[in-house]
Design a protein around this motif. Structure first.
Motif, short mmCIF file in Angstrom:
data_model
loop_
_atom_site.label_atom_id
_atom_site.label_comp_id
_atom_site.label_asym_id
_atom_site.label_seq_id
_atom_site.Cartn_x
_atom_site.Cartn_y
_atom_site.Cartn_z
N VAL A 1 -4.48 9.45 -13.26
CA VAL A 1 -3.04 9.06 -13.84
C VAL A 1 -2.64 10.46 -14.46
N LEU A 2 -1.42 10.74 -13.87
CA LEU A 2 -0.99 12.09 -14.11
C LEU A 2 0.45 12.15 -14.81
N GLY A 3 0.23 12.53 -16.13
CA GLY A 3 1.64 12.38 -16.81
C GLY A 3 2.99 12.99 -16.15
N ASP A 4 2.64 14.07 -15.56
CA ASP A 4 3.82 14.58 -14.84
C ASP A 4 4.86 13.66 -14.11
N ALA B 1 0.95 -1.23 0.18
CA ALA B 1 0.16 0.01 0.03
C ALA B 1 0.82 1.28 -0.18
N VAL B 2 0.66 2.11 -1.04
CA VAL B 2 1.66 3.24 -1.12
C VAL B 2 0.76 4.50 -1.38
N ASP B 3 1.45 5.79 -1.27
CA ASP B 3 0.54 6.81 -1.78
C ASP B 3 0.51 7.11 -3.22
N HIS B 4 -0.42 7.88 -3.54
CA HIS B 4 -0.70 7.99 -5.13
C HIS B 4 0.43 8.30 -5.89
N ILE B 5 1.14 9.13 -5.51
CA ILE B 5 2.24 9.78 -6.37
C ILE B 5 3.29 8.68 -6.49
N THR B 6 3.67 8.19 -5.31
CA THR B 6 4.77 7.09 -5.34
C THR B 6 4.28 5.98 -6.31
N LEU B 7 2.99 5.57 -6.38
CA LEU B 7 2.66 4.49 -7.34
C LEU B 7 3.02 5.14 -8.91
N LEU B 8 2.57 6.31 -8.99
CA LEU B 8 2.78 6.82 -10.36
C LEU B 8 4.20 6.88 -10.87
N LYS B 9 5.03 7.20 -10.05
CA LYS B 9 6.49 7.45 -10.33
C LYS B 9 7.27 6.27 -10.47
N GLU B 10 6.75 5.11 -9.49
CA GLU B 10 7.65 3.73 -9.57
C GLU B 10 6.89 2.90 -10.44
N SER B 11 5.68 2.87 -11.11
CA SER B 11 5.06 1.59 -11.68
C SER B 11 5.48 1.80 -13.20
N ASP B 12 5.72 0.35 -13.70
CA ASP B 12 5.98 0.32 -15.20
C ASP B 12 4.73 0.21 -15.91
N LEU C 1 4.92 10.13 -14.42
CA LEU C 1 5.06 8.89 -15.13
C LEU C 1 6.52 8.60 -15.26
N LYS C 2 6.83 7.37 -15.42
CA LYS C 2 8.49 7.10 -16.01
C LYS C 2 8.25 7.44 -17.52
N ASP C 3 9.38 7.56 -17.97
CA ASP C 3 9.69 7.69 -19.62
C ASP C 3 8.81 6.60 -20.39
N ASN C 4 8.90 5.35 -19.79
CA ASN C 4 8.38 4.39 -20.76
C ASN C 4 7.46 3.64 -19.65
N PHE C 5 6.23 3.61 -20.13
CA PHE C 5 4.95 2.91 -19.11
C PHE C 5 3.91 2.57 -20.16
N HIS C 6 3.09 1.83 -19.40
CA HIS C 6 1.73 1.24 -20.11
C HIS C 6 0.60 1.28 -19.07
N VAL C 7 -0.47 1.97 -19.69
CA VAL C 7 -1.51 2.35 -18.78
C VAL C 7 -2.93 1.65 -19.12
N SER C 8 -3.41 1.00 -18.33
CA SER C 8 -4.77 0.43 -18.82
C SER C 8 -6.09 1.17 -18.01
N SER C 9 -6.87 1.89 -18.59
CA SER C 9 -7.78 2.75 -17.96
C SER C 9 -9.19 2.11 -18.29
N ILE C 10 -9.59 1.47 -17.14
CA ILE C 10 -11.08 0.83 -17.02
C ILE C 10 -12.43 1.83 -16.69
N GLY C 11 -11.92 2.92 -16.15
CA GLY C 11 -13.17 3.77 -15.61
C GLY C 11 -13.46 4.76 -16.42
N ALA C 12 -13.96 5.99 -15.90
CA ALA C 12 -14.24 7.02 -16.83
C ALA C 12 -15.07 6.67 -17.83
N HIS C 13 -16.17 6.01 -17.98
CA HIS C 13 -17.08 5.58 -19.16
C HIS C 13 -17.95 6.37 -19.55
N THR C 14 -17.92 7.62 -19.46
CA THR C 14 -18.73 8.82 -19.91
C THR C 14 -17.95 9.89 -20.27
#
Length: 300
Positions: free
Chosen positions: A194-197, A170-181, A199-212
């Protein structure tokens, strides 16, 4: 007629099974081998409801699904649903399946499949945003199919419990964004998480929410960084996904391709990448048929 509940689904469908079902569904959709009328969307007591029919030469299915955010306070899953599976030959009802769990499993399988296509199966750090039913099955299927060294979980609450349950941190939001591939975003948020500033230089994001059309999980900065924008259905995201509609109007999205077409072409997908899914009926058709065949083979 079989009635397949949550526990039985988990017992008969392995992570590989649901990923294979997702792969077959997306390929069949891109080849035009599955028919799925536009889903009927209803507003019932202020909540989103969808009716999703589809058929192939093997199965006819109808899913009734709802997204009820108030269920969090009732200790119930936000997503509720039922799938009816019928024979296209005889019209017989083959199975009635727990659509809540089937939806969670097939959605997670789509995220995992998109990860395999873009980053391979060996992932150093996988991050999951959210702590609900979808987050749990994303962790379960992701860890069961991919080779993950580190699993991070963040949410507004309950991420400590989920992390403990699935063997993550369990981590804080920004830590997850910075450290996840790889990031699986499974929230009910209407504003970007999911905030681009960060994110790592290389990443993959799968977004399943925000369906409107007016809701977002991914900000413009993250989308502008992506070299490939994968979708389940261009038609569906063009009508329903704010993460596609809004940045497309701004000219921020590059190289859009349906995941089924990407699989068929077999070309290496350029990263950083984003996969946006709003869910298509073909996924339910194939996942429910896989579950039915597995139940028959095990004499459920």
């Amino acid at each position: 007629m079989l009635v397949i509940n949550r526990e039985e689904l988990e017992n008969i469908l392995r992570p590989k099974d649901v990923v294979d079902a997702a792969k077959d569904a997306f390929i069949a959709f891109s080849q035009g081998k599955v028919k799925q009328p536009e889903r009927q969307v209803l507003n019932v007591k202020g909540n989103w409801w969808g009716i999703m029919p589809s058929y192939t030469d093997k199965a006819f299915s109808v899913k009734v699904i709802s997204v009820i955010n108030e269920n969090k306070s009732r200790n119930l899953p936000t997503v509720q649903g039922t799938v009816l599976l019928m024979s296209p030959e005889t019209g017989e009802t083959l199975a009635l399946i727990d659509g809540t769990i089937l939806t969670a499993m097939r959605t997670a399988a789509a995220s995992v499949l998109s990860t395999e296509l873009t980053m391979g199966r060996k992932i150093h750090t996988l991050g999951i945003i959210g702590a609900g039913t979808e987050a749990y099955y994303h962790a379960k299927i992701g860890m069961g199919y991919l080779s993950v060294s580190r699993l991070l979980i963040t949410a507004r609450k309950s991420h400590f419990q989920l992390a403990s349950k699935v063997g993550g941190e369990a981590v804080d939001h920004i830590t997850l964004l910075k450290e996840s591939d790889v990031i699986f975003s499974t929230t009910s948020s209407s504003v970007p998480v999911v905030l681009g500033d960060y994110l790592k230089d290389n990443f993959h994001v799968s977004s399943i929410g925000a369906h409107t059309p007016d809701s977002r999980e991914i900000d413009d900065r993250a989308i502008s960084k992506a070299k490939t924008f994968l979708v389940d259905s261009i038609d569906a995201v063009s009508r329903e996904a704010g993460d596609y509609i809004q940045p497309m109007k701004k000219g921020l999205i590059k190289n859009v391709i349906e995941i089924g077409k990407a699989i068929l072409e077999g070309n290496k997908i350029s990263t950083p990448s984003i996969f946006k899914t709003v869910g298509i009926a073909a996924q339910d058709n194939f996942a429910s048929y896989y579950a039915y065949k597995a139940a028959i083979s095990r004499k459920l």
